[in-house]
Design an enzyme around this catalytic site. Structure first.
Site, PDB file in Angstrom:
ATOM      1  N   LYS A  56       0.844  -1.203   0.000  1.00 40.11           N
ATOM      2  CA  LYS A  56       0.000   0.000   0.000  1.00 40.11           C
ATOM      3  C   LYS A  56       0.878   1.251   0.000  1.00 40.11           C
ATOM      4  O   LYS A  56       0.631   2.191  -0.758  1.00 40.11           O
ATOM      5  CB  LYS A  56      -0.933  -0.014   1.220  1.00 40.11           C
ATOM      6  CG  LYS A  56      -2.026  -1.063   1.131  1.00 40.11           C
ATOM      7  CD  LYS A  56      -2.789  -1.244   2.449  1.00 40.11           C
ATOM      8  CE  LYS A  56      -3.755  -2.420   2.342  1.00 40.11           C
ATOM      9  NZ  LYS A  56      -4.449  -2.726   3.592  1.00 40.11           N
ATOM     10  N   ASP A 109     -10.754   3.145   4.149  1.00 39.43           N
ATOM     11  CA  ASP A 109     -11.139   1.734   4.064  1.00 39.43           C
ATOM     12  C   ASP A 109     -12.647   1.590   3.890  1.00 39.43           C
ATOM     13  O   ASP A 109     -13.121   0.531   3.463  1.00 39.43           O
ATOM     14  CB  ASP A 109     -10.770   1.013   5.377  1.00 39.43           C
ATOM     15  CG  ASP A 109      -9.509   0.172   5.272  1.00 39.43           C
ATOM     16  OD1 ASP A 109      -9.201  -0.303   4.167  1.00 39.43           O
ATOM     17  OD2 ASP A 109      -8.845  -0.012   6.310  1.00 39.43           O
ATOM     18  N   GLN A 154      -4.374  -1.355   9.773  1.00 40.51           N
ATOM     19  CA  GLN A 154      -4.320  -2.682   9.159  1.00 40.51           C
ATOM     20  C   GLN A 154      -4.907  -3.733  10.101  1.00 40.51           C
ATOM     21  O   GLN A 154      -4.590  -3.762  11.294  1.00 40.51           O
ATOM     22  CB  GLN A 154      -2.854  -3.017   8.803  1.00 40.51           C
ATOM     23  CG  GLN A 154      -2.674  -4.319   8.051  1.00 40.51           C
ATOM     24  CD  GLN A 154      -3.286  -4.312   6.653  1.00 40.51           C
ATOM     25  OE1 GLN A 154      -3.418  -3.266   6.019  1.00 40.51           O
ATOM     26  NE2 GLN A 154      -3.678  -5.479   6.172  1.00 40.51           N
TER      27      GLN A 154
HETATM   28  N1  GUN Z   1      -6.573  -6.593   6.311  1.00 43.61           N
HETATM   29  C1  GUN Z   1      -6.848  -7.296   5.181  1.00 43.61           C
HETATM   30  N2  GUN Z   1      -7.446  -6.515   4.270  1.00 43.61           N
HETATM   31  C2  GUN Z   1      -7.549  -5.284   4.811  1.00 43.61           C
HETATM   32  C3  GUN Z   1      -8.071  -4.052   4.339  1.00 43.61           C
HETATM   33  O1  GUN Z   1      -8.591  -3.923   3.227  1.00 43.61           O
HETATM   34  N3  GUN Z   1      -7.980  -3.006   5.196  1.00 43.61           N
HETATM   35  C4  GUN Z   1      -7.455  -3.127   6.440  1.00 43.61           C
HETATM   36  N4  GUN Z   1      -7.432  -2.044   7.223  1.00 43.61           N
HETATM   37  N5  GUN Z   1      -6.959  -4.266   6.914  1.00 43.61           N
HETATM   38  C5  GUN Z   1      -7.011  -5.333   6.098  1.00 43.61           C
END
Ligand code: GUN
Length: 302
Positions: A52, A119, A96
């Site tokens: 990311k 998100d 995350q």
């Molecule tokens: N863990 C796995 N996928 C995601 C996501 O799309 N966002 C977040 N914050 N954590 C994750």
């Protein structure tokens, strides 16, 4: 059969966003900034966070990673989020998941300012999505990516039967509600199947559009689908593979080889839904920057 190439579409999107970021930088002197918080050392999460942050940089956005130790208290995490909520230079905040067990994930989700929740996990964002106010929310990234693929691949959706497998807050629930909306790339009749649904194939056989997000490798087989179905495979399952350098390979929830012989269009794994999820996170961060700086044309999602 059309292979829905999420990798290619995500590259197109990233190039478009790179040009937008450059344009806004020249116009305002500012760039979109995403802050990612990771708590603990989960190796898969570390990879996701690195990707990311790297993608942000590729398109000219600022990314900051705050790595907190596994022993971090919930209060410490909430205080960190509060500081970011109040920092005008931060446009997107992402915590995350999964979080360590002593931290309550929903309390953390609630603590993020909905206007920076790129998100799309905050109930205010999910609620606005359910009520069709897409111009006032962030759409959770995986469903948003699938909507973008439907649009860019000109797939007919109006009045079609969309069957969503899985009811998670991150994928299944927002996905089903999105496909229900009166949008060009949705407007479907929607069924949601989950772990307590008896005879899932009764439903999957009726699907014109099938979205699989159940986390079981190869669960959807060719006998479970209707000829001509359009399939989105959200699965990201590691299975052992002694021939692979890493000892494993990643497969979806759909038996690609056999289902692709019956389907009219389908996303591969990898290279389908996955790369779109990160691209849409960037899109949401850019959208947040545009909203905060009053740079938006009225209506961004049709
Ligand atoms: N863990 C796995 N996928 C995601 C996501 O799309 N966002 C977040 N914050 N954590 C994750």
């Amino acid at each position: 059969m059309l292979i829905i190439d999420g990798k290619k579409v995500s590259l197109d999107l990233k190039n478009e966003m790179k040009a937008s970021v450059e344009h806004y930088k020249n116009l305002t002197g500012k760039v979109p900034a995403l802050t990612i918080i990771i708590v603990g050392q989960d190796p898969a999460s570390q990879v996701y966070v690195r990707n990311k942050a790297k993608t942000c940089k590729e398109i000219g956005m600022i990314s900051t990673v705050i790595a907190m130790p596994a022993e971090t208290t919930q209060k410490q995490l909430l205080d960190t989020i509060e500081d970011l909520n109040n920092d005008p230079a931060v446009h997107g905040i992402l915590v995350q998941e999964p979080l360590p067990e002593h931290i309550d994930g929903f309390t953390v989700t609630l603590s993020i300012d909905p206007s920076k929740d790129v998100d799309g996990f905050h109930p205010q964002n999910l609620g606005c999505l359910v009520m069709g106010h897409l111009d006032k929310c962030f759409i959770s990234c995986t469903p948003y990516g699938i909507l973008e693929l439907l649009t860019r691949c000109s797939i007919e959706t109006k009045g079609k039967h969309c069957v969503v497998l899985g009811r998670s807050d991150i994928v299944g629930k927002p996905m089903a509600n999105l496909m229900l909306q009166k949008l060009d790339a949705a407007n479907c009749t929607v069924t949601i199947c989950h772990s307590a649904t008896p005879d899932i194939s009764f439903y999957t056989k009726q699907a014109d559009i099938l979205i699989a997000a159940i986390g079981q490798a190869g669960y959807i087989t060719a006998d479970m689908v209707k000829p001509g179905v359009v399939v989105f495979d959200v699965g990201n399952n590691r299975i052992e593979d002694p021939a692979a350098k890493s000892g494993f390979r990643v497969v979806g929830d759909v038996d690609y080889e056999n289902v692709s012989a019956v389907a009219s269009a389908m996303t591969p794994v990898p290279g389908g839904v996955g790369p779109m999820t990160i691209a849409m996170l960037m899109k949401n961060t850019l959208l947040s920057f545009q909203r905060i700086n009053g740079l938006l044309q009225p209506r961004s999602v049709k």
